[in-house]
Design an enzyme around this catalytic site. Structure first.
Site, PDB file in Angstrom:
ATOM      1  N   ARG A  41       0.856  -1.201   0.000  1.00  0.00           N
ATOM      2  CA  ARG A  41       0.000   0.000   0.000  1.00  0.00           C
ATOM      3  C   ARG A  41       0.878   1.232   0.000  1.00  0.00           C
ATOM      4  O   ARG A  41       0.601   2.219  -0.681  1.00  0.00           O
ATOM      5  CB  ARG A  41      -0.972  -0.037   1.190  1.00  0.00           C
ATOM      6  CG  ARG A  41      -2.165   0.924   1.044  1.00  0.00           C
ATOM      7  CD  ARG A  41      -1.883   2.328   1.542  1.00  0.00           C
ATOM      8  NE  ARG A  41      -1.404   2.236   2.890  1.00  0.00           N
ATOM      9  CZ  ARG A  41      -0.425   3.003   3.382  1.00  0.00           C
ATOM     10  NH1 ARG A  41       0.131   3.944   2.653  1.00  0.00           N
ATOM     11  NH2 ARG A  41       0.016   2.822   4.606  1.00  0.00           N
ATOM     12  N   ILE A 101      12.657   8.799   2.730  1.00  0.00           N
ATOM     13  CA  ILE A 101      12.001   8.991   1.438  1.00  0.00           C
ATOM     14  C   ILE A 101      11.764   7.629   0.786  1.00  0.00           C
ATOM     15  O   ILE A 101      12.717   6.939   0.370  1.00  0.00           O
ATOM     16  CB  ILE A 101      12.839   9.921   0.530  1.00  0.00           C
ATOM     17  CG1 ILE A 101      13.133  11.229   1.275  1.00  0.00           C
ATOM     18  CG2 ILE A 101      12.104  10.160  -0.787  1.00  0.00           C
ATOM     19  CD1 ILE A 101      11.904  11.909   1.894  1.00  0.00           C
ATOM     20  N   PHE A 125       1.242  19.727   0.922  1.00  0.00           N
ATOM     21  CA  PHE A 125       0.143  19.289   1.803  1.00  0.00           C
ATOM     22  C   PHE A 125      -1.045  18.744   1.005  1.00  0.00           C
ATOM     23  O   PHE A 125      -1.718  17.817   1.453  1.00  0.00           O
ATOM     24  CB  PHE A 125      -0.320  20.433   2.713  1.00  0.00           C
ATOM     25  CG  PHE A 125       0.607  20.704   3.875  1.00  0.00           C
ATOM     26  CD1 PHE A 125       1.507  19.755   4.313  1.00  0.00           C
ATOM     27  CD2 PHE A 125       0.570  21.927   4.544  1.00  0.00           C
ATOM     28  CE1 PHE A 125       2.365  20.011   5.379  1.00  0.00           C
ATOM     29  CE2 PHE A 125       1.414  22.193   5.616  1.00  0.00           C
ATOM     30  CZ  PHE A 125       2.313  21.235   6.037  1.00  0.00           C
ATOM     31  N   CYS A 133      -0.868  17.011  -1.559  1.00  0.00           N
ATOM     32  CA  CYS A 133      -0.499  15.620  -1.908  1.00  0.00           C
ATOM     33  C   CYS A 133      -0.601  14.727  -0.666  1.00  0.00           C
ATOM     34  O   CYS A 133      -1.061  13.580  -0.756  1.00  0.00           O
ATOM     35  CB  CYS A 133       0.914  15.562  -2.479  1.00  0.00           C
ATOM     36  SG  CYS A 133       1.169  16.668  -3.882  1.00  0.00           S
ATOM     37  N   ASN A 166      -2.655  15.020   1.654  1.00  0.00           N
ATOM     38  CA  ASN A 166      -4.081  14.697   1.836  1.00  0.00           C
ATOM     39  C   ASN A 166      -4.434  13.398   1.122  1.00  0.00           C
ATOM     40  O   ASN A 166      -5.175  12.563   1.640  1.00  0.00           O
ATOM     41  CB  ASN A 166      -4.969  15.815   1.267  1.00  0.00           C
ATOM     42  CG  ASN A 166      -4.913  17.082   2.087  1.00  0.00           C
ATOM     43  OD1 ASN A 166      -4.513  17.065   3.247  1.00  0.00           O
ATOM     44  ND2 ASN A 166      -5.312  18.187   1.476  1.00  0.00           N
ATOM     45  N   ALA A 190      -2.433  10.896   0.211  1.00  0.00           N
ATOM     46  CA  ALA A 190      -1.793   9.715   0.804  1.00  0.00           C
ATOM     47  C   ALA A 190      -2.436   9.371   2.148  1.00  0.00           C
ATOM     48  O   ALA A 190      -2.655   8.199   2.476  1.00  0.00           O
ATOM     49  CB  ALA A 190      -0.302   9.959   0.975  1.00  0.00           C
ATOM     50  N   ARG A 199      -8.207 -23.104  19.079  1.00  0.00           N
ATOM     51  CA  ARG A 199      -7.240 -23.303  20.157  1.00  0.00           C
ATOM     52  C   ARG A 199      -7.960 -23.698  21.448  1.00  0.00           C
ATOM     53  O   ARG A 199      -8.827 -22.959  21.923  1.00  0.00           O
ATOM     54  CB  ARG A 199      -6.464 -22.008  20.371  1.00  0.00           C
ATOM     55  CG  ARG A 199      -5.574 -21.993  21.592  1.00  0.00           C
ATOM     56  CD  ARG A 199      -4.330 -22.784  21.375  1.00  0.00           C
ATOM     57  NE  ARG A 199      -3.258 -22.389  22.265  1.00  0.00           N
ATOM     58  CZ  ARG A 199      -2.069 -22.938  22.240  1.00  0.00           C
ATOM     59  NH1 ARG A 199      -1.798 -23.903  21.357  1.00  0.00           N
ATOM     60  NH2 ARG A 199      -1.130 -22.547  23.061  1.00  0.00           N
ATOM     61  N   GLU A 229       3.147  10.394   7.288  1.00  0.00           N
ATOM     62  CA  GLU A 229       1.960  11.140   6.806  1.00  0.00           C
ATOM     63  C   GLU A 229       1.242  11.862   7.938  1.00  0.00           C
ATOM     64  O   GLU A 229       0.024  11.992   7.945  1.00  0.00           O
ATOM     65  CB  GLU A 229       0.977  10.198   6.104  1.00  0.00           C
ATOM     66  CG  GLU A 229       1.556   9.435   4.948  1.00  0.00           C
ATOM     67  CD  GLU A 229       1.961  10.335   3.800  1.00  0.00           C
ATOM     68  OE1 GLU A 229       1.670  11.554   3.846  1.00  0.00           O
ATOM     69  OE2 GLU A 229       2.586   9.835   2.861  1.00  0.00           O
ATOM     70  N   GLY A 230       2.039  12.348   8.905  1.00  0.00           N
ATOM     71  CA  GLY A 230       1.477  13.017  10.064  1.00  0.00           C
ATOM     72  C   GLY A 230       1.275  12.021  11.178  1.00  0.00           C
ATOM     73  O   GLY A 230       0.502  11.067  11.049  1.00  0.00           O
TER      74      GLY A 230
HETATM   75  P1  TGC Z   1      -0.222  25.943   7.951  1.00  0.00           P
HETATM   76  O1  TGC Z   1      -0.071  27.404   8.247  1.00  0.00           O
HETATM   77  O2  TGC Z   1      -1.272  25.187   8.616  1.00  0.00           O
HETATM   78  O3  TGC Z   1      -0.395  25.774   6.379  1.00  0.00           O
HETATM   79  C1  TGC Z   1       0.547  26.308   5.457  1.00  0.00           C
HETATM   80  C2  TGC Z   1      -0.173  26.356   4.135  1.00  0.00           C
HETATM   81  O4  TGC Z   1      -0.571  25.036   3.757  1.00  0.00           O
HETATM   82  C3  TGC Z   1      -1.994  24.959   3.700  1.00  0.00           C
HETATM   83  N1  TGC Z   1      -2.372  23.673   4.271  1.00  0.00           N
HETATM   84  C4  TGC Z   1      -2.982  22.730   3.575  1.00  0.00           C
HETATM   85  N2  TGC Z   1      -3.401  22.695   2.305  1.00  0.00           N
HETATM   86  C5  TGC Z   1      -3.989  21.570   1.888  1.00  0.00           C
HETATM   87  N3  TGC Z   1      -4.138  20.490   2.669  1.00  0.00           N
HETATM   88  C6  TGC Z   1      -3.727  20.485   3.939  1.00  0.00           C
HETATM   89  N4  TGC Z   1      -3.857  19.403   4.691  1.00  0.00           N
HETATM   90  C7  TGC Z   1      -3.111  21.646   4.457  1.00  0.00           C
HETATM   91  N5  TGC Z   1      -2.563  21.973   5.639  1.00  0.00           N
HETATM   92  C8  TGC Z   1      -2.138  23.221   5.515  1.00  0.00           C
HETATM   93  C9  TGC Z   1      -2.506  26.139   4.498  1.00  0.00           C
HETATM   94  O5  TGC Z   1      -3.791  26.529   4.064  1.00  0.00           O
HETATM   95  C10 TGC Z   1      -1.468  27.169   4.173  1.00  0.00           C
HETATM   96  O6  TGC Z   1      -1.694  27.630   2.870  1.00  0.00           O
HETATM   97  P2  TGC Z   1      -1.349  29.146   2.461  1.00  0.00           P
HETATM   98  O7  TGC Z   1      -1.740  29.250   1.028  1.00  0.00           O
HETATM   99  O8  TGC Z   1      -2.164  30.021   3.376  1.00  0.00           O
HETATM  100  O9  TGC Z   1       0.110  29.321   2.708  1.00  0.00           O
HETATM  101  O10 TGC Z   1       1.178  25.293   8.137  1.00  0.00           O
HETATM  102  P3  TGC Z   1       1.857  24.875   9.451  1.00  0.00           P
HETATM  103  O11 TGC Z   1       3.314  24.872   9.204  1.00  0.00           O
HETATM  104  O12 TGC Z   1       1.358  25.706  10.597  1.00  0.00           O
HETATM  105  O13 TGC Z   1       1.286  23.394   9.569  1.00  0.00           O
HETATM  106  C11 TGC Z   1       1.349  22.747  10.751  1.00  0.00           C
HETATM  107  C12 TGC Z   1       1.012  21.285  10.536  1.00  0.00           C
HETATM  108  C13 TGC Z   1       1.398  20.558  11.805  1.00  0.00           C
HETATM  109  C14 TGC Z   1      -0.486  21.139  10.300  1.00  0.00           C
HETATM  110  C15 TGC Z   1       1.779  20.726   9.320  1.00  0.00           C
HETATM  111  O14 TGC Z   1       3.117  21.069   9.416  1.00  0.00           O
HETATM  112  C16 TGC Z   1       1.670  19.234   9.167  1.00  0.00           C
HETATM  113  O15 TGC Z   1       0.700  18.694   8.637  1.00  0.00           O
HETATM  114  N6  TGC Z   1       2.716  18.491   9.610  1.00  0.00           N
HETATM  115  C17 TGC Z   1       2.830  17.069   9.347  1.00  0.00           C
HETATM  116  C18 TGC Z   1       3.636  16.871   8.107  1.00  0.00           C
HETATM  117  C19 TGC Z   1       3.606  15.447   7.622  1.00  0.00           C
HETATM  118  O16 TGC Z   1       2.565  14.844   7.477  1.00  0.00           O
HETATM  119  N7  TGC Z   1       4.780  14.946   7.326  1.00  0.00           N
HETATM  120  C20 TGC Z   1       4.887  13.645   6.773  1.00  0.00           C
HETATM  121  C21 TGC Z   1       5.597  13.752   5.465  1.00  0.00           C
HETATM  122  S1  TGC Z   1       5.187  12.657   4.161  1.00  0.00           S
HETATM  123  C22 TGC Z   1       5.608  11.130   4.638  1.00  0.00           C
HETATM  124  O17 TGC Z   1       5.672  10.846   5.767  1.00  0.00           O
HETATM  125  C23 TGC Z   1       5.834  10.076   3.611  1.00  0.00           C
HETATM  126  S2  TGC Z   1       6.544  10.634   2.165  1.00  0.00           S
HETATM  127  C24 TGC Z   1       8.166  10.834   2.563  1.00  0.00           C
HETATM  128  C25 TGC Z   1       8.445  12.250   2.930  1.00  0.00           C
HETATM  129  O18 TGC Z   1       8.308  12.620   4.124  1.00  0.00           O
HETATM  130  O19 TGC Z   1       8.784  13.009   2.070  1.00  0.00           O
END
Ligand code: TGC
Length: 388
Positions: A93, A166, A240, A242, A244, A246, A272, A367-368
Site C-alpha cells: 500500500r 524517502i 500538503f 499531496c 491529503n 496519501a 485453540r 503522513e502526520g
Molecule cells: P499551515 O499554516 O497550517 O499551512 C501552510 C499552508 O498550507 C496549507 N495547508 C494545507 N493545504 C492543503 N491540505 C492540507 N492538509 C493543508 N494543511 C495546511 C494552508 O492553508 C497554508 O496555505 P497558504 O496558502 O495560506 O500558505 O502550516 P503549518 O506549518 O502551521 O502546519 C502545521 C502542521 C502541523 C499542520 C503541518 O506542518 C503538518 O501537517 N505536519 C505534518 C507533516 C507530515 O505529514 N509529514 C509527513 C511527510 S510525508 C511522509 O511521511 C511520507 S513521504 C516521505 C516524505 O516525508 O517526504
C-alpha cells in the site's frame, strides 16, 4: 450464527459493481502475488520490484487520477485497493501511495502540461518509479522548517540539502523534491534521479516496513533546467495537498492490516483449546473479539463516508485527520489484541500479526503522526494552533 468480518454491516451493498470489481482484483492480486512471498521479503528486507509492472497492469498506479494513462477510478475504489494491498502488507500500500498519491498527484496537481505528458503515463504503466521528498533529517512534523534550498543560477535552479525517510528513492527514476527558494517560498521540483548530485541511500536496520525501501537523500548542487519546477505549487499547500491524498489512502489501508490481524485471531479463537474448550468459548476472548469487530466496522464505515465525501469534492483536511488518526490507532489496538489472543505463537511468523504490528508503527508515524493529527483537530476546534 457465524459473522464474517466485512459482512456485519454489509459494506458490499454500499459499493457499486465497479468498486467491487476493483476490490476483488486487488484481493486476488494480494493473495496470489504478495502473500506467498511476503514473509521471505520481510526476512530478507527485499523490495520485490518485479511486482511493479504487474500492479500497473491492474491499473492500480495513480488509479484515482484522470487522463495521462491513469484509470480515473473513484476515491472509494482507490480506498478499497489500498485496503486489500495493506491486508497483505503495508509495504505494498505504501508503494501505491508513494507512486500514485504523492509523486503522480504532485505532478497531476501542480505540473505543467509538458511535465504531465512526460511523466504521468510512464509512472502509470510502472515503467518509471517516482518518489516524494519532503521530510528532512531533523524531523518530519514541521515541513515549514525545511532547510533544503533552491537557488537560481541564471535560468537554472540549483538544489542543496538533505531529505530522510524517502520511500523508494533508491529505485526511483524521478523525485519530487520540495525546497525553499530565495524568497523562502516552498517550491516543488521534478528531479530525474540520474541528475549529478542526487544520491539516495536505503536506511538500514528497519524492523518495520522491511519489504519496502526508505532512504536518505542527499542533494549536492543538483542543477536543473527552469522546466524542472512545478509551476502550480507555491508554498506549503503544494506538498500538503499531496499528503491529503496519501493520508486518505491510509484511512482504508490501515483497516486492511487490522482485518488480517482480526481474521488470524478469530481463526485461532475457534480452534485453540485451553482449559478443555476453545478459547473462543470464553467470555474474555469473546469480549476482545467484539471490541475488535466494533472498531474494525466503525473504521470501515468511516473510510467509506470519507470516500463518498471525497468523490463529491467535499472532503476537508480535518476530516482526513480524523480518519488517519482513527484508522491507525484502532488498527494498532486490534493488532495488539490479536497478538495477545494468539499467545506465544503471535510473536512468530506463523501469523502475520507481528509483521502488521511492526508496519503499523511506521504508518502511525508517517503522513502526520497521531499527535500531529490531534493538533490539527485541536486547532480546528479551538482556533488556537498548538505548534507555533
Ligand atoms: P499551515 O499554516 O497550517 O499551512 C501552510 C499552508 O498550507 C496549507 N495547508 C494545507 N493545504 C492543503 N491540505 C492540507 N492538509 C493543508 N494543511 C495546511 C494552508 O492553508 C497554508 O496555505 P497558504 O496558502 O495560506 O500558505 O502550516 P503549518 O506549518 O502551521 O502546519 C502545521 C502542521 C502541523 C499542520 C503541518 O506542518 C503538518 O501537517 N505536519 C505534518 C507533516 C507530515 O505529514 N509529514 C509527513 C511527510 S510525508 C511522509 O511521511 C511520507 S513521504 C516521505 C516524505 O516525508 O517526504
Amino acid at each position: 450464527m457465524t459473522l464474517l468480518v466485512d459482512t456485519v454491516f454489509d459494506l458490499d451493498a454500499l459499493l457499486t459493481d465497479e468498486e467491487r470489481d476493483w476490490q476483488q482484483r486487488a484481493r486476488a492480486f494480494a493473495s496470489e502475488r504478495i502473500v506467498p512471498v511476503i514473509d521471505d521479503d520481510v526476512e530478507n528486507e527485499y523490495f520485490r520490484q518485479s511486482l511493479v509492472p504487474e500492479l500497473a497492469a491492474e491499473g492500480f498506479l495513480g488509479m484515482h487520477l484522470t487522463g495521462y494513462g491513469a484509470a480515473g477510478a473513484g476515491a472509494v475504489a482507490y480506498g478499497l485497493v489500498c485496503h486489500e494491498l495493506e491486508a497483505a502488507d503495508s509495504a505494498w500500500r505504501t508503494f501505491v501511495s508513494v507512486q500514485g498519491s504523492l509523486a503522480m498527484s504532485a505532478i497531476h496537481k501542480h505540473g505543467s502540461e509538458e511535465q504531465k505528458t512526460e511523466w504521468l503515463p510512464q509512472l502509470a504503466r510502472g515503467e518509471a518509479i517516482g518518489c516524494f521528498a519532503l521530510t528532512e533529517p531533523a524531523g518530519g512534523s514541521d515541513p515549514a522548517a525545511m532547510t533544503t534550498r533552491a537557488r537560481r543560477d541564471g535560468d537554472d535552479w540549483v538544489l542543496d540539502g538533505a531529505k530522510r525517510w524517502i520511500g523508494l528513492a533508491s529505485v526511483a527514476d524521478v523525485a519530487v523534491i520540495w525546497a525553499k527558494d530565495d524568497d523562502e517560498v516552498v517550491r516543488g521540483f521534478l528531479v530525474p534521479t540520474s541528475t549529478p548530485g542526487f544520491t539516495a541511500t536505503p536506511i538500514a536496520g528497519k524492523l518495520s516496513m522491511r519489504a519496502s525501501i526508505q532512504c536518505d537523500v542527499l542533494l549536492d548542487g543538483v542543477r536543473l533546467p527552469p522546466t524542472a519546477v512545478l509551476p502550480g505549487a507555491h508554498g506549503l499547500s503544494g506538498p500538503f495537498t499531496c499528503l491529503n491524498e496519501a493520508r486518505y489512502g491510509i484511512v482504508w489501508g490501515a483497516m486492511g492490516a487490522a482485518r488480517s490481524c482480526f481474521e488470524a485471531a478469530l481463526g485461532r479463537a475457534r480452534t485453540r483449546e485451553v482449559f478443555g474448550a476453545p478459547i473462543g468459548a470464553r467470555q474474555l476472548v469473546q469480549g476482545a473479539l467484539a471490541d475488535m469487530l466494533v472498531e474494525y466496522e466503525k473504521g470501515m464505515l468511516l473510510a467509506l463516508h470519507l470516500g463518498r465525501l471525497k468523490e463529491r469534492g467535499a472532503l476537508t483536511p480535518e476530516q482526513i485527520s480524523v480518519g488517519k488518526l482513527n484508522s491507525v490507532r484502532e488498527a494498532l489496538q486490534i493488532a495488539r489484541d490479536a497478538r495477545a489472543l494468539l499467545g506465544g505463537d503471535g510473536v512468530t511468523s506463523d501469523y502475520p500479526v507481528m509483521r502488521h504490528l511492526a508496519n503499523l508503527e511506521s504508518v502511525r508515524t508517517y503522513e502526520g503522526t497521531d499527535e500531529i493529527h490531534k493538533l490539527i483537530l485541536g486547532r480546528a476546534l479551538t482556533g488556537l494552533p498548538a505548534f507555533s
